[in-house]
Design an enzyme around this catalytic site. Structure first.
Site, PDB file in Angstrom:
ATOM      1  CE  LYS A  53       2.934  58.031  28.021  1.00 50.11           C
ATOM      2  NZ  LYS A  53       1.645  57.478  28.275  1.00 50.11           N
ATOM      3  CG  HIS A  70       3.601  53.035  24.445  1.00 51.39           C
ATOM      4  ND1 HIS A  70       2.343  53.611  24.490  1.00 51.39           N
ATOM      5  CD2 HIS A  70       4.127  53.168  25.685  1.00 51.39           C
ATOM      6  CE1 HIS A  70       2.143  54.065  25.715  1.00 51.39           C
ATOM      7  NE2 HIS A  70       3.197  53.813  26.456  1.00 51.39           N
ATOM      8  CB  SER A  73      -0.810  54.634  37.011  1.00 49.20           C
ATOM      9  OG  SER A  73      -1.638  55.153  35.982  1.00 49.20           O
TER      10      SER A  73
HETATM   11  C1  PEP Z   1       3.511  54.605  29.550  1.00 50.43           C
HETATM   12  O1  PEP Z   1       3.068  55.402  28.754  1.00 50.43           O
HETATM   13  O2  PEP Z   1       4.329  53.765  29.176  1.00 50.43           O
HETATM   14  C2  PEP Z   1       3.045  54.688  30.936  1.00 50.43           C
HETATM   15  C3  PEP Z   1       3.256  53.667  31.714  1.00 50.43           C
HETATM   16  O3  PEP Z   1       2.400  55.845  31.322  1.00 50.43           O
HETATM   17  P1  PEP Z   1       1.934  56.241  32.817  1.00 50.43           P
HETATM   18  O4  PEP Z   1       3.086  55.915  33.738  1.00 50.43           O
HETATM   19  O5  PEP Z   1       1.650  57.704  32.749  1.00 50.43           O
HETATM   20  O6  PEP Z   1       0.735  55.420  33.133  1.00 50.43           O
END
Ligand code: PEP
Length: 251
Positions: free
Chosen positions: A12, A97, A213
């Site tokens: 990100k 996304h 997550s």
């Molecule tokens: C993502 O942004 O694609 C993502 C899965 O973030 P996180 O693993 O922090 O939930």
């Protein structure tokens, strides 16, 4: 049909050039032994793509971008095109996304155009789909992901190299993970939708990552599901040891 596990780190809007290159130098050492078993990619912000590509030379880690524009060049202030990403060493582009959909107005139609640009530039897409909490609670999950997958893939011939990432919006960056059962149900459904569009043979080859997550301590269970072929990882990809633990969960 065996699908090689594919784990991608989505950084990100994080990491300066100095931080990004330090991170991949550490990561290289940690994941060099999984070369044949797990495919790994990282998606730094645009500013760090080229230096990270240099830092990854002769490694088994590929480079991904977090989005691209649908046109190859032109008057689109602030945007970056797919051929530009190819030039700096990208192999993959994450498209659709949920943060792009939520904050930057991306729709299935724009995702579809960006996939076309990606493929034309010789890159491959990682296409993100997933429902919001409200949609899940209204029992619309399968309907929502069906629309997103069909909208993204409309007009493309069967391509087993495309990757789809199922990312329930309510699980992204929240610490709430879909249970392996919830995730497997949606993954199996997505494979069915791909099968309806492209036939069962291709559907059996398309890799579907789970995102939301994912951490070292839940990766093995998620990645052990029959239709979960890897992970798209946000927060836990920002530290080499945390990301390596996810990669090794499958290796
Ligand atoms: C993502 O942004 O694609 C993502 C899965 O973030 P996180 O693993 O922090 O939930």
């Amino acid at each position: 049909m065996s699908r090689r596990c594919f784990v991608t780190g989505n950084w990100k809007m994080n990491k300066t050039v100095a931080e990004a290159t330090a991170l991949v130098r550490e990561l290289r050492g940690l994941v060099s032994m999984v070369r044949d078993r797990v495919e790994v990619a990282v998606a730094p912000p645009f500013t760090a793509l080229y230096p990270v590509a240099k830092a990854l030379e002769d490694s088994n880690i590929a480079l991904a971008a977090q989005t691209c524009h649908a046109e190859p060049s032109g008057a689109f202030t602030g945007e970056v095109s797919a051929p530009m990403l190819k030039e700096v060493g990208c192999s993959w582009v994450i498209l659709g996304h949920s943060e792009r959909r939520q904050f930057f107005g991306e729709t299935d139609a724009t995702v579809n155009r960006k996939i076309a640009a990606t493929v034309k530039a010789g890159l491959l897409p990682i296409i993100c789909v997933g429902e919001t909490l409200q949609e899940r609670e209204a029992n619309k999950t399968l309907e929502v992901v069906t629309t997103q997958v069909k909208g993204a893939l409309a007009g493309f011939a069967a391509n087993p190299a495309f990757v789809i990432a199922y990312e329930p919006v309510w699980a992204i960056g929240t610490g709430k993970t879909a249970t392996s059962r919830q995730a497997q149900e949606v993954h199996a459904h997505i494979r069915q939708v791909v099968g309806g569009l492209w036939g069962q043979d291709t559907a059996a080859q398309v890799r579907i990552q789970y995102g939301g997550s994912v951490k070292g301590d839940n990766a093995a269970e998620l990645l052990g599901q029959p239709d979960i072929d890897g992970a798209l990882v946000g927060g836990a990809s920002l530290k080499a040891a945390d990301f390596a633990a996810i990669i090794k969960a499958r290796a």
